[in-house]
Design a protein around this motif. Structure first.
Motif, PDB file in Angstrom:
ATOM      1  N   TYR A  31       0.844  -1.187   0.000  1.00 20.17           N
ATOM      2  CA  TYR A  31       0.000   0.000   0.000  1.00 20.17           C
ATOM      3  C   TYR A  31       0.877   1.234   0.000  1.00 20.17           C
ATOM      4  CZ  TYR A  31      -4.482  -2.282   0.939  1.00 20.17           C
ATOM      5  OH  TYR A  31      -5.631  -3.027   0.846  1.00 20.17           O
ATOM      6  N   PHE A  33       0.451   5.611   0.168  1.00 22.30           N
ATOM      7  CA  PHE A  33      -0.474   6.711   0.438  1.00 22.30           C
ATOM      8  C   PHE A  33       0.236   8.046   0.216  1.00 22.30           C
ATOM      9  CE2 PHE A  33      -3.592   4.088   2.765  1.00 22.30           C
ATOM     10  CZ  PHE A  33      -2.835   2.980   3.057  1.00 22.30           C
ATOM     11  N   TYR A  48      -4.540   6.805  -2.499  1.00 22.39           N
ATOM     12  CA  TYR A  48      -3.719   5.671  -2.117  1.00 22.39           C
ATOM     13  C   TYR A  48      -3.812   4.560  -3.145  1.00 22.39           C
ATOM     14  CZ  TYR A  48      -7.625   2.955  -0.007  1.00 22.39           C
ATOM     15  OH  TYR A  48      -8.772   2.246   0.232  1.00 22.39           O
ATOM     16  N   SER A  95       2.586   0.772   3.593  1.00 24.03           N
ATOM     17  CA  SER A  95       2.228  -0.223   4.608  1.00 24.03           C
ATOM     18  C   SER A  95       2.079  -1.581   3.965  1.00 24.03           C
ATOM     19  CB  SER A  95       0.931   0.160   5.327  1.00 24.03           C
ATOM     20  OG  SER A  95      -0.183  -0.007   4.476  1.00 24.03           O
ATOM     21  N   ARG A  97      -0.354  -4.825   4.656  1.00 23.88           N
ATOM     22  CA  ARG A  97      -1.513  -5.281   5.412  1.00 23.88           C
ATOM     23  C   ARG A  97      -1.395  -6.746   5.723  1.00 23.88           C
ATOM     24  NH1 ARG A  97      -6.994  -4.239   2.745  1.00 23.88           N
ATOM     25  NH2 ARG A  97      -7.668  -5.563   4.460  1.00 23.88           N
ATOM     26  N   THR A 101      -5.430  -9.178  10.745  1.00 23.64           N
ATOM     27  CA  THR A 101      -5.155  -8.266  11.863  1.00 23.64           C
ATOM     28  C   THR A 101      -5.522  -6.844  11.518  1.00 23.64           C
ATOM     29  OG1 THR A 101      -2.880  -7.945  11.158  1.00 23.64           O
ATOM     30  CG2 THR A 101      -3.304  -9.684  12.743  1.00 23.64           C
ATOM     31  N   GLY A 102      -6.258  -6.659  10.454  1.00 17.11           N
ATOM     32  CA  GLY A 102      -6.707  -5.319  10.129  1.00 17.11           C
ATOM     33  C   GLY A 102      -5.641  -4.483   9.458  1.00 17.11           C
ATOM     34  N   THR A 103      -5.785  -3.182   9.600  1.00 16.66           N
ATOM     35  CA  THR A 103      -4.896  -2.248   8.905  1.00 16.66           C
ATOM     36  C   THR A 103      -3.472  -2.368   9.417  1.00 16.66           C
ATOM     37  OG1 THR A 103      -6.749  -0.752   8.790  1.00 16.66           O
ATOM     38  CG2 THR A 103      -4.604   0.151   8.291  1.00 16.66           C
ATOM     39  N   GLY A 104      -2.548  -2.392   8.490  1.00 15.29           N
ATOM     40  CA  GLY A 104      -1.154  -2.428   8.879  1.00 15.29           C
ATOM     41  C   GLY A 104      -0.637  -1.047   9.242  1.00 15.29           C
ATOM     42  N   GLU A 105       0.458  -1.009   9.957  1.00 14.86           N
ATOM     43  CA  GLU A 105       1.073   0.250  10.360  1.00 14.86           C
ATOM     44  C   GLU A 105       1.536   1.021   9.137  1.00 14.86           C
ATOM     45  OE1 GLU A 105       4.427  -0.351  12.826  1.00 14.86           O
ATOM     46  OE2 GLU A 105       5.166   1.700  12.617  1.00 14.86           O
ATOM     47  N   LEU A 106       1.331   2.326   9.147  1.00 15.61           N
ATOM     48  CA  LEU A 106       1.851   3.193   8.101  1.00 15.61           C
ATOM     49  C   LEU A 106       3.248   3.655   8.468  1.00 15.61           C
ATOM     50  CD1 LEU A 106      -0.975   5.654   6.987  1.00 15.61           C
ATOM     51  CD2 LEU A 106      -0.322   3.454   6.028  1.00 15.61           C
ATOM     52  N   PHE A 108       5.904   6.485   7.393  1.00 10.97           N
ATOM     53  CA  PHE A 108       5.922   7.751   6.685  1.00 10.97           C
ATOM     54  C   PHE A 108       7.338   8.136   6.264  1.00 10.97           C
ATOM     55  CE2 PHE A 108       1.766   9.847   7.018  1.00 10.97           C
ATOM     56  CZ  PHE A 108       1.107   8.958   7.852  1.00 10.97           C
TER      57      PHE A 108
ATOM     58  N   SER B  32      -9.302  -0.545  13.497  1.00  9.75           N
ATOM     59  CA  SER B  32      -8.143  -0.483  14.370  1.00  9.75           C
ATOM     60  C   SER B  32      -7.905   0.986  14.721  1.00  9.75           C
ATOM     61  CB  SER B  32      -6.911  -1.044  13.651  1.00  9.75           C
ATOM     62  OG  SER B  32      -7.076  -2.413  13.363  1.00  9.75           O
ATOM     63  N   PHE B  34      -5.164   4.016  16.335  1.00 11.32           N
ATOM     64  CA  PHE B  34      -3.737   4.308  16.380  1.00 11.32           C
ATOM     65  C   PHE B  34      -3.491   5.682  17.011  1.00 11.32           C
ATOM     66  CE2 PHE B  34      -2.558   1.033  13.238  1.00 11.32           C
ATOM     67  CZ  PHE B  34      -3.764   0.843  12.589  1.00 11.32           C
ATOM     68  N   TYR B  36      -0.231   8.281  16.438  1.00 11.25           N
ATOM     69  CA  TYR B  36       1.033   8.575  15.787  1.00 11.25           C
ATOM     70  C   TYR B  36       1.612   9.843  16.421  1.00 11.25           C
ATOM     71  CZ  TYR B  36       0.554   5.198  11.985  1.00 11.25           C
ATOM     72  OH  TYR B  36       0.459   4.043  11.262  1.00 11.25           O
ATOM     73  N   LEU B  44       5.410  11.312  10.409  1.00 14.07           N
ATOM     74  CA  LEU B  44       4.720  10.674  11.524  1.00 14.07           C
ATOM     75  C   LEU B  44       5.298   9.285  11.772  1.00 14.07           C
ATOM     76  CD1 LEU B  44       2.627  12.784  10.281  1.00 14.07           C
ATOM     77  CD2 LEU B  44       0.880  11.366  11.354  1.00 14.07           C
ATOM     78  N   SER B  94      -9.503   1.234   8.483  1.00 14.34           N
ATOM     79  CA  SER B  94     -10.503   0.271   8.057  1.00 14.34           C
ATOM     80  C   SER B  94      -9.819  -1.002   7.588  1.00 14.34           C
ATOM     81  CB  SER B  94     -11.322   0.856   6.904  1.00 14.34           C
ATOM     82  OG  SER B  94     -12.065  -0.169   6.271  1.00 14.34           O
ATOM     83  N   SER B  95     -10.282  -2.118   8.110  1.00 13.95           N
ATOM     84  CA  SER B  95      -9.729  -3.387   7.650  1.00 13.95           C
ATOM     85  C   SER B  95     -10.199  -3.702   6.231  1.00 13.95           C
ATOM     86  CB  SER B  95     -10.138  -4.522   8.594  1.00 13.95           C
ATOM     87  OG  SER B  95     -11.547  -4.607   8.689  1.00 13.95           O
TER      88      SER B  95
END
Lengths: 117, 112
Positions: A31, A33, A48, A95, A97, A101-106, A108, B32, B34, B36, B44, B94-95
């Motif tokens: 991903y 963004f 994205y 990121s 995914r 486990t849902g959204t992965g860490e971004l 930057f 989820s 977060f 930052y 970030l 969003s997953s």
């Protein structure tokens, strides 16, 4: 490991000129963004990509803005023609995914500070 | 639509004071959550996260608990340091779409 790499770090240009911002995501991330940060509007998601395909460009403010991702290791954000109100810090993030486990860490980049005179 | 609302800053505290930065969200489904942090001149970076209700994320003395009933994810630290001075962003993800929605950021200034 190299993080997200953006260039240029600073760009000063005159109104009407074309601006191209570049981003190299972290290898293996699927991903990418593009965000814009200003004092007035905070952090805005512009567009994205997932696996090099644009998924959501609803945040792109005008037709003057365009973004491409020709391959997994490179993306550009182009503004043509630029205007003073485009002055901002533009961040690229990537990121990966992990399923289940849902959204992965971004992660930057350090941002590209654009000033349009 | 989906959104994140943070308390307005700047927040100015003395060293060793307690910190709370409020964050509430609206979202479809179960995102989820977060926090930052952005230090001056940098991008970030993830501070902590929670992926389901009642989860507590923690890192560097900061904590936040995923409260589904109040749709909140408040950031707390018992004793702040000058080095904690930064801008803090709450976000939800969003997953389904893979994207994060950020709050407007809260500037924290810690004085010696």
């Amino acid at each position: 490991d190299a993080g997200v790499i953006q260039s240029p770090r600073h760009e000063v240009t005159e109104m009407g000129q074309e601006v191209t911002l570049r981003c190299k995501p972290i290898s293996g991330h699927d991903y990418l963004f593009w965000y814009r940060q200003t004092m007035m509007r905070g952090l805005e998601l512009l567009i994205y990509f997932n696996n090099n395909v644009p998924i959501d460009d609803s945040g792109m403010p005008e037709d003057r803005f365009s973004a491409k991702m020709p391959n997994a290791s490179f993306s550009t954000l182009k503004i043509q023609p630029s205007e003073p109100r485009d002055s901002a810090v533009y961040f690229c993030a990537s990121s990966f995914r992990t399923s289940g486990t849902g959204t992965g860490e971004l992660f930057f980049g350090e941002g590209s500070r654009l000033t349009v005179l | 639509g989906d959104s994140v609302t943070q308390m307005e800053g700047p927040v100015t505290l003395s060293e060793e004071a307690c910190l709370t930065i409020n964050c509430t969200y609206t979202a479809t489904g179960y995102p989820s959550l977060f926090w930052y942090v952005q230090y001056p001149g940098e991008g970030l970076q993830l501070l902590l996260k929670a992926t389901k209700a009642d989860d507590k994320g923690s890192n560097k003395g900061f904590e936040a608990t995923y409260r589904k009933e109040t749709t909140s994810f408040h950031l707390e630290k018992g004793s702040v340091q000058v080095s904690d001075s930064a801008v803090y962003f709450c976000a939800h993800g969003s997953s389904n779409t893979g994207k994060l929605i950020f709050g407007q950021g809260t500037t924290l200034q810690v004085k010696p």
